[in-house]
Scaffold this motif. Structure first.
Motif, short mmCIF file in Angstrom:
data_model
loop_
_atom_site.label_atom_id
_atom_site.label_comp_id
_atom_site.label_asym_id
_atom_site.label_seq_id
_atom_site.Cartn_x
_atom_site.Cartn_y
_atom_site.Cartn_z
N ASP A 178 10.83 36.75 45.56
CA ASP A 178 12.00 36.88 44.70
C ASP A 178 12.65 35.51 44.55
OD1 ASP A 178 14.42 37.44 43.47
OD2 ASP A 178 14.80 39.25 44.67
N THR A 179 12.64 35.00 43.33
CA THR A 179 13.17 33.65 43.11
C THR A 179 14.66 33.55 43.45
OG1 THR A 179 13.49 34.18 40.78
CG2 THR A 179 11.48 32.98 41.35
N ARG A 180 15.36 34.68 43.51
CA ARG A 180 16.78 34.60 43.89
C ARG A 180 16.95 34.18 45.35
NH1 ARG A 180 18.39 40.48 42.02
NH2 ARG A 180 16.29 40.70 42.87
N ASN A 181 15.86 34.25 46.13
CA ASN A 181 15.93 33.83 47.53
C ASN A 181 15.76 32.31 47.71
OD1 ASN A 181 16.17 36.48 48.47
ND2 ASN A 181 13.94 36.77 48.49
N ILE A 182 15.35 31.63 46.64
CA ILE A 182 14.91 30.24 46.80
C ILE A 182 15.99 29.31 47.38
CG2 ILE A 182 14.21 28.16 45.50
CD1 ILE A 182 12.30 29.90 43.92
N ALA A 183 17.19 29.35 46.81
CA ALA A 183 18.23 28.41 47.29
C ALA A 183 18.54 28.65 48.77
CB ALA A 183 19.48 28.54 46.44
N PHE B 168 16.95 16.94 44.87
CA PHE B 168 16.97 18.25 45.51
C PHE B 168 17.19 19.36 44.47
CE2 PHE B 168 19.31 21.62 47.70
CZ PHE B 168 18.63 21.76 48.90
N ARG B 169 18.14 19.14 43.58
CA ARG B 169 18.44 20.15 42.54
C ARG B 169 17.27 20.31 41.58
NH1 ARG B 169 24.70 18.54 42.38
NH2 ARG B 169 25.30 19.96 44.07
N GLU B 170 16.66 19.20 41.18
CA GLU B 170 15.49 19.26 40.30
C GLU B 170 14.37 20.08 40.94
OE1 GLU B 170 13.93 15.54 38.60
OE2 GLU B 170 16.00 14.81 38.66
N LEU B 171 14.17 19.85 42.23
CA LEU B 171 13.10 20.57 42.93
C LEU B 171 13.39 22.07 42.94
CD1 LEU B 171 12.33 18.05 45.81
CD2 LEU B 171 10.68 18.89 44.12
N LEU B 172 14.65 22.44 43.17
CA LEU B 172 15.01 23.87 43.15
C LEU B 172 14.71 24.46 41.78
CD1 LEU B 172 18.36 24.38 45.10
CD2 LEU B 172 16.02 24.79 45.86
N THR B 173 15.09 23.75 40.73
CA THR B 173 14.85 24.23 39.36
C THR B 173 13.36 24.44 39.12
OG1 THR B 173 16.71 22.86 38.69
CG2 THR B 173 15.32 23.72 36.93
N TYR B 174 12.60 23.46 39.56
CA TYR B 174 11.15 23.50 39.37
C TYR B 174 10.52 24.70 40.10
CZ TYR B 174 6.86 20.82 38.34
OH TYR B 174 5.67 20.38 37.85
N MET B 175 11.08 25.03 41.26
CA MET B 175 10.61 26.19 42.01
C MET B 175 10.97 27.49 41.29
SD MET B 175 11.83 24.76 45.69
CE MET B 175 11.02 25.57 47.04
N LEU B 176 12.17 27.50 40.73
CA LEU B 176 12.64 28.71 40.03
C LEU B 176 11.83 28.96 38.76
CD1 LEU B 176 16.46 28.15 40.49
CD2 LEU B 176 15.19 30.13 41.34
N GLU B 177 11.43 27.89 38.12
CA GLU B 177 10.68 28.00 36.86
C GLU B 177 9.32 28.65 37.04
OE1 GLU B 177 12.45 24.08 34.60
OE2 GLU B 177 10.33 24.13 35.14
N ASP B 178 8.67 28.30 38.15
CA ASP B 178 7.30 28.78 38.35
C ASP B 178 7.04 28.87 39.85
OD1 ASP B 178 4.59 29.24 38.52
OD2 ASP B 178 4.07 27.83 36.93
N THR B 179 6.84 30.09 40.34
CA THR B 179 6.68 30.27 41.79
C THR B 179 5.44 29.54 42.33
OG1 THR B 179 5.54 32.36 41.38
CG2 THR B 179 7.88 32.50 41.93
N ASN B 181 4.91 26.59 42.03
CA ASN B 181 5.37 25.27 42.46
C ASN B 181 6.00 25.28 43.86
OD1 ASN B 181 4.68 24.07 40.01
ND2 ASN B 181 6.65 24.62 39.07
N ILE B 182 6.24 26.49 44.39
CA ILE B 182 7.09 26.59 45.59
C ILE B 182 6.52 25.82 46.80
CG2 ILE B 182 7.91 28.21 47.37
CD1 ILE B 182 8.73 30.10 45.15
N ALA B 183 5.24 26.02 47.11
CA ALA B 183 4.70 25.38 48.31
C ALA B 183 4.77 23.86 48.19
CB ALA B 183 3.26 25.84 48.54
N MET B 184 4.35 23.35 47.03
CA MET B 184 4.37 21.90 46.82
C MET B 184 5.81 21.37 46.87
SD MET B 184 3.13 19.63 43.58
CE MET B 184 4.51 20.12 42.55
N CYS B 185 6.70 22.07 46.20
CA CYS B 185 8.09 21.59 46.14
C CYS B 185 8.76 21.62 47.52
CB CYS B 185 8.91 22.42 45.15
SG CYS B 185 8.50 22.03 43.46
#
Lengths: 232, 232
Positions: A178-183, B168-179, B181-185
């Motif tokens: 769930d992307t809402r968990n990311i932050a 830090f904020r850019e990385l969060l956005t990038y993670m939210l855009e496409d899951t 990206n999460i591990a790399m970010c």
């Protein structure tokens, strides 16, 4: 460096040992409070932790100053010199423990929402409990000059790393679900890393005690089970 | 602690100053190499960085040992004593810089894929460039005992923190855009944090120089613009 009236050598050593004990208690307390604040999303307690880090920093400066002045005045050799160098090293590690606890507290305030995953809470509790026990044990070992007890702490660091890696993976999964968990999970990733690093500082204290007792520095060859910086 | 044949006091001070310069060059080089490896996804270079951290750790131990033995043998007072205590502190900061560079290299190997976001790459380059410049400037200031140059480094730490928060904020956005990206970010979040912390160590060196020159410790009241641990 301030002037400081030196009393007898033994008195100086006793004062440094007593300061170091006190500093150990302060760093342990701060860590325990930070972890409790994190676990219960207690922002008020987190604010207290942030305030309580400052006396730890001051204690480090005091110990460094006393140790250096004692070395300069009494020119100790061999084990006596090692005890004083070690006091500065341990004070340095405990100061870092305080900083890490403070950072956990800052993130607790930022998260500002209870952990909704029971599994995650259990893992965090397990990691916190082990690291607090490591810190407590190594401080007792150091005060008692108990090399065996300190070796056990060093041996258990792999366990800390393994739990940390598992928490790290759980957090990634939770973010993917769930992307809402990311932050929130991002803050928790740093909190978990900070707890793991407090464990590293406990291990450093164990290695410093080995140096006091034997005059040898341990190579950094302890079993490393923290795969989180390698995980892809 | 090993026996060490002491030559004259001035020779000892010169040797420590020279070791510290050398250690500064090593730590700067390691940081530059780690950041280049990260920016170009160069795993081979990252492996070299991991290997090259060890001599920095050895240099820290050497500087600590020399400083302590010099204090014990010559019982220096006032500014002379501060110079030796400061050498130990700076060596400690540079050793941490080496560890942080090594951790960036480990994560570079784990990421094992080029950054696909041009914007993110640009931000990382900007952060890296500023921190390398901060480190270079503070080492030059330290060697030249230039308090003014060191103050400028301390003043610019807020800029490092601001860029870090933006990354830090850019990385969060990038993670939210496409899951995907999460591990790399997640690795990149830690890399960005490590770079920001290398900047903190540069600031510590600036504060240590202030202590050498004035005998006073600076309060930790420099402008803090790193809002990443508060961001929600």
């Amino acid at each position: 460096m301030q002037e400081h009236t030196l009393s007898s050598y033994d008195e100086q050593l006793a004062e440094i040992a007593s300061d170091l004990n006190e500093m150990g208690r302060m760093a342990w307390r701060l860590t325990a409070d930070a972890l409790e604040a994190l676990g219960s999303s207690d922002a008020a307690k987190a604010h207290e932790v942030i305030e309580a880090d400052k006396p730890i920093d001051e204690m480090q400066q005091r110990i460094e100053q006393l140790a250096v002045l004692t070395i300069a005045k009494y020119q100790p050799m061999a084990v006596d010199l090692r005890v004083l160098v070690a006091a500065m090293r341990v004070a340095n590690d405990l100061e870092r423990v305080g900083d890490l606890a403070k950072n956990i507290a800052k993130r607790t305030i930022a998260i500002d929402a209870p952990l909704r995953s029971q599994k995650l809470m259990t893992s965090f509790r397990q990691l916190s409990k082990l690291v607090l026990s490591q810190l407590e044990t190594v401080l007792a070992a150091y005060a008692a000059r108990d090399g065996k007890m300190a070796s056990e702490v060093r041996a258990r660091d792999g366990e800390v790393d393994a739990i940390h890696t598992s928490v790290f993976r759980e957090l990634l999964t939770y973010m993917l679900e769930d992307t809402r968990n990311i932050a929130m999970c991002t803050h928790l990733l740093f909190c978990a890393k900070n707890i793991e690093r407090i464990g590293d500082h406990a291990t450093n204290v164990a290695e410093t005690l080995h140096y006091v007792l034997t005059g040898e520095m341990l190579e950094d060859d302890r079993p490393k089970a923290d795969a989180s910086s390698q995980a892809s």
